[in-house]
Design a protein around this motif. Structure first.
Motif, PDB file in Angstrom:
ATOM      1  N   THR A  37       0.832  -1.210   0.000  1.00 28.36           N
ATOM      2  CA  THR A  37       0.000   0.000   0.000  1.00 28.36           C
ATOM      3  C   THR A  37       0.868   1.263   0.000  1.00 28.36           C
ATOM      4  O   THR A  37       0.593   2.231  -0.715  1.00 28.36           O
ATOM      5  N   ASN A  40       2.438   1.638  -3.379  1.00 31.28           N
ATOM      6  CA  ASN A  40       1.423   2.098  -4.330  1.00 31.28           C
ATOM      7  C   ASN A  40       1.165   3.591  -4.175  1.00 31.28           C
ATOM      8  O   ASN A  40       1.006   4.324  -5.152  1.00 31.28           O
ATOM      9  N   SER A  41       1.103   4.055  -2.910  1.00 30.28           N
ATOM     10  CA  SER A  41       0.880   5.483  -2.649  1.00 30.28           C
ATOM     11  C   SER A  41       2.015   6.321  -3.214  1.00 30.28           C
ATOM     12  O   SER A  41       1.794   7.376  -3.823  1.00 30.28           O
ATOM     13  N   ARG A  44       1.662   6.315  -7.053  1.00 36.41           N
ATOM     14  CA  ARG A  44       0.573   7.182  -7.503  1.00 36.41           C
ATOM     15  C   ARG A  44       0.940   8.655  -7.343  1.00 36.41           C
ATOM     16  O   ARG A  44       0.587   9.498  -8.165  1.00 36.41           O
ATOM     17  N   SER A  45       1.644   8.950  -6.249  1.00 38.00           N
ATOM     18  CA  SER A  45       2.014  10.345  -5.969  1.00 38.00           C
ATOM     19  C   SER A  45       2.916  10.903  -7.059  1.00 38.00           C
ATOM     20  O   SER A  45       2.685  11.999  -7.577  1.00 38.00           O
ATOM     21  N   GLU A  85      -2.849  11.613  -1.022  1.00 37.79           N
ATOM     22  CA  GLU A  85      -2.195  10.318  -1.173  1.00 37.79           C
ATOM     23  C   GLU A  85      -1.650   9.766   0.140  1.00 37.79           C
ATOM     24  O   GLU A  85      -1.218   8.617   0.206  1.00 37.79           O
ATOM     25  N   GLY A  86      -1.646  10.578   1.194  1.00 38.79           N
ATOM     26  CA  GLY A  86      -1.152  10.103   2.477  1.00 38.79           C
ATOM     27  C   GLY A  86       0.357  10.004   2.551  1.00 38.79           C
ATOM     28  O   GLY A  86       0.898   9.239   3.350  1.00 38.79           O
ATOM     29  N   VAL A  87       1.066  10.766   1.687  1.00 41.49           N
ATOM     30  CA  VAL A  87       2.523  10.800   1.763  1.00 41.49           C
ATOM     31  C   VAL A  87       2.956  12.105   2.425  1.00 41.49           C
ATOM     32  O   VAL A  87       2.181  13.050   2.529  1.00 41.49           O
ATOM     33  N   GLU A 240      -8.548   1.463  -1.410  1.00 40.99           N
ATOM     34  CA  GLU A 240      -7.685   1.775  -2.547  1.00 40.99           C
ATOM     35  C   GLU A 240      -8.475   2.439  -3.674  1.00 40.99           C
ATOM     36  O   GLU A 240      -8.014   3.386  -4.302  1.00 40.99           O
ATOM     37  N   VAL A 243      -9.145   6.003  -2.706  1.00 40.92           N
ATOM     38  CA  VAL A 243      -7.939   6.825  -2.841  1.00 40.92           C
ATOM     39  C   VAL A 243      -7.685   7.162  -4.311  1.00 40.92           C
ATOM     40  O   VAL A 243      -7.349   8.294  -4.657  1.00 40.92           O
ATOM     41  N   GLU A 244      -7.859   6.161  -5.197  1.00 43.71           N
ATOM     42  CA  GLU A 244      -7.672   6.412  -6.622  1.00 43.71           C
ATOM     43  C   GLU A 244      -8.668   7.449  -7.133  1.00 43.71           C
ATOM     44  O   GLU A 244      -8.315   8.345  -7.910  1.00 43.71           O
ATOM     45  N   THR A 247      -7.625  10.806  -5.906  1.00 42.19           N
ATOM     46  CA  THR A 247      -6.471  11.296  -6.660  1.00 42.19           C
ATOM     47  C   THR A 247      -6.905  11.862  -8.004  1.00 42.19           C
ATOM     48  O   THR A 247      -6.459  12.930  -8.424  1.00 42.19           O
TER      49      THR A 247
END
Length: 649
Positions: A37, A40-41, A44-45, A85-87, A240, A243-244, A247
């Motif tokens: 996860t 993946n984040s 995606r970021s 994205e939680g980063v 997920e 989140v997509e 985004t």
């Protein structure tokens, strides 16, 4: 009976071992899911950031640094993406000609946005990082799983390299804080232990009651674990998906200008990267800042919306870049003559179209920059726009032979040199003596700034201040000069003067720093602030407010380069100046040009009647010195009376 007990304990220990194995397997599964996860984040970021801040952005900012507004806009966009994205951070970097890593964009934490501490701005230096450099040099994705620490924290990172059409290399990176990963791992471990413990406690009574059904109970528990695992998998898949979707929604929002509802700069670059267009046109509104100042920001925003809507009614599909700039993409192939006709037609229709601002009708005009290909670039259109402005033309085409990009690259290099000089304490003050015509002694000094480059060359202000004024480095230079000069003269008796620009006077943080410094060093009673005559007249209210504040503290005011502009004597009287510094262009020829002598004598007489003293600049010979003394000038400054030089604290 003894045999049953033995079987029971064997079954009991088998069940306990099963719980431990199941708990470990569950924990291992959760740990892998967490890592997947997280990765993946991160992926995606950087993918989303590549769409939002990509090749076009880097083509532009590496040719011409972004304004503070554009830089802040990019920070906010990337910050929103990082939150979604939680980063922790999303950013882009390049290697400068000296091999140093420099940020071209970055997200920020909320605390950094509110305090400005640790906030990363365009072209800030990042500490050497072998993994980032490897990504840039090999053009391959690099995963940094070593969870390194830097000044912002300890992170797991991914670095994705990109190359712009013109060959400029940059990386897009994203970080997740190690503390966040550890929290998720701890939570998974706790869940695993708790699940095993709950199953053990729940099953113990049944073991005691149904020893002969131990195997069936274990199977039932295993099924429950599998069912719970399936539920968790479904929940994770739902999360997920959300989140997509979030985004995609954020990317859509980042492509839209909030004020006008038009597509923004990011969308423009996105469209140019995917569709072949024949020309790009940038329109910059005339005097929009004055309209904003006169009618107010709210009315100015409404005018921008009207402008965007008007362009839409012409069927031009406009984009809003930032501030008072709009852009148009031309799809059909057109000659330069056809594009010129289109632009002039647009300008004439715009002048004839009335816009309503606060129940008043105003007409607008624009300056236009055009890039007609073959490789369209925002940077090229922007260069053409600046050329049109500099030459006072309605429009200009980008011409690759004009060497403007080379000048922009030189400006970037000079900006880097100034930044390094500030950090290394190589922005220093020189002091030029000002002598009394009555006593012949040094009574005052003018503070003059110098920069020492990395090769120990002394750089005069004309070679770097103009570039600094276009960046956020300029206020730092002013503050450095103020601090050094006040420290130098806090234990001396002479007066000392410091030149201030209108930009300094309009900057509340700089004015506050000046007040605090002259009070803390007890230099307010012998500091003189020199203000250019032209700037003082054009921004009179701001200058008057500043001079009143400074004189209240005990400081004095001088009007610099007096006699070169079209002075408003009424405003000079209101400023209540203490010194009038007569421009060197009048002083140089005073001994040989009767007209110059008459002007200087008139200024001296005017100042005397006001109770102000006079300083003749550019006194370069004994002949000039004798001449200004006979007509009543009170002070002299120039290479004949003393050259600028450093002075110890």
């Amino acid at each position: 009976m003894q045999l049953d007990a033995k079987k029971f304990f064997l079954a009991f220990f088998f069940f306990l071992a099963t719980l431990i194995v199941l708990g470990y397997l569950y924990f291992d599964r959760e740990q892998k899911q967490i890592n997947q996860t997280i990765n993946n984040s991160l992926e995606r970021s950087v993918e989303a950031a590549s769409l939002i801040v990509g090749d076009g952005y880097h083509e532009k900012v590496l040719a011409s640094p972004p304004s503070e507004i554009e830089d802040a806009d990019t920070i906010k966009t990337l910050t929103a993406l990082a939150h979604a994205e939680g980063v922790e951070y999303i950013y882009t970097l390049v290697l400068d000609p000296q091999g140093k890593l420099r940020f071209t964009s970055s997200s920020a934490r909320n605390s950094e946005l509110s305090t400005g501490k640790n906030l990363t701005r365009f072209f800030d230096v990042y500490t050497p990082n072998t993994e980032m450099e490897r990504a840039l040099k090999t053009n391959k994705i690099v995963w940094d799983m070593k969870e390194r620490a830097d000044q912002w924290g300890k992170f797991r990172s991914v670095f994705v390299p990109h190359t712009t059409p013109s060959g400029k290399r940059y990386i897009v990176g994203a970080d997740i804080e190690v503390g966040s990963i550890q929290k998720l791992s701890n939570a998974a471990a706790f869940k695993s232990i708790a699940m095993s413990l709950v199953m053990f406690i729940g099953a113990l009574p049944f073991l005691l009651m149904y020893r002969n059904r131990l195997r069936q109970t274990a199977d039932l528990l295993r099924e429950e674990v599998e069912y719970a695992t399936d539920e968790l998998r479904e929940v994770n898949e739902i999360l997920e998906t959300k989140v997509e979707e979030k985004t995609k929604e954020l990317i859509s929002q980042s492509f839209k200008d909030v004020l006008t509802g038009l597509p923004n700069r990011h969308r423009l670059q996105y469209d140019m990267d995917r569709t072949p267009y024949s020309a790009l046109i940038i329109l910059n509104m005339h005097n929009f800042r004055e309209i904003n100042d006169f009618f107010g920001i709210k009315m100015g925003d409404d005018l921008l919306r009207q402008m965007g809507h008007w362009l839409e009614t012409l069927g031009l599909n406009p984009y809003r870049l930032s501030g008072d700039e709009f852009a148009l993409l031309i799809e059909t192939k057109q000659t330069d003559q056809e594009l010129e006709t289109l632009c002039m037609h647009l300008i004439h229709r715009l002048i004839d179209h009335p816009f309503n601002v606060a129940e008043e009708s105003v007409s607008l005009n624009v300056t236009i920059g055009i890039d007609a290909g073959p490789n369209l670039s925002l940077a090229h259109a922007d260069i053409a726009l600046h050329q049109a402005k500099e030459n006072s033309r309605h429009f200009a085409f980008y011409n690759s032979h004009n060497m403007v990009e080379e000048q922009y690259q030189a400006n970037i290099a000079l900006t880097s040199t100034i930044h390094k000089a500030l950090n290394a304490g190589r922005i220093i003050c020189y002091y030029q003596p000002i002598i009394s015509m009555q006593t012949g002694r040094i009574e005052k000094y003018e503070t003059l700034v110098r920069m020492i480059d990395e090769k120990a060359n002394i750089i005069p202000p004309l070679d770097f201040l103009k570039t600094a004024q276009r960046t956020r480095l300029y206020p730092q230079i002013t503050k450095t000069v103020i601090a050094q000069a006040c420290e130098t003269f806090k234990n001396r008796s002479e007066e000392f003067s410091i030149n201030l620009s209108i930009r300094d006077i309009l900057d509340s943080a700089t004015v506050r720093f000046i007040e605090e410094t002259i009070v803390s060093t007890d230099t307010a009673h012998h500091i003189v602030f020199e203000i250019l005559e032209s700037e003082g007249i054009e921004n009179f209210d701001a200058v008057l407010s500043f001079t009143q504040r400074m004189k209240h503290l005990g400081a004095k005011i001088a009007v610099d380069d007096f006699g070169t502009g079209y002075s408003s004597l009424e405003n000079i009287l209101k400023l209540n100046v203490d010194y009038i510094k007569i421009d060197g262009s009048l002083i140089r020829n005073i001994a040989h040009d009767p007209k110059h002598a008459i002007v200087v004598e008139s200024i001296a007489d005017f100042a005397s009647k006001l109770g102000a003293q006079t300083v003749a600049e550019y006194v370069e010979s004994e002949e000039i010195l004798k001449h200004i003394k006979t007509i009543g000038i009170t002070h002299a400054q120039g290479y004949y009376t003393g050259k600028p030089a450093p002075m110890a604290y």
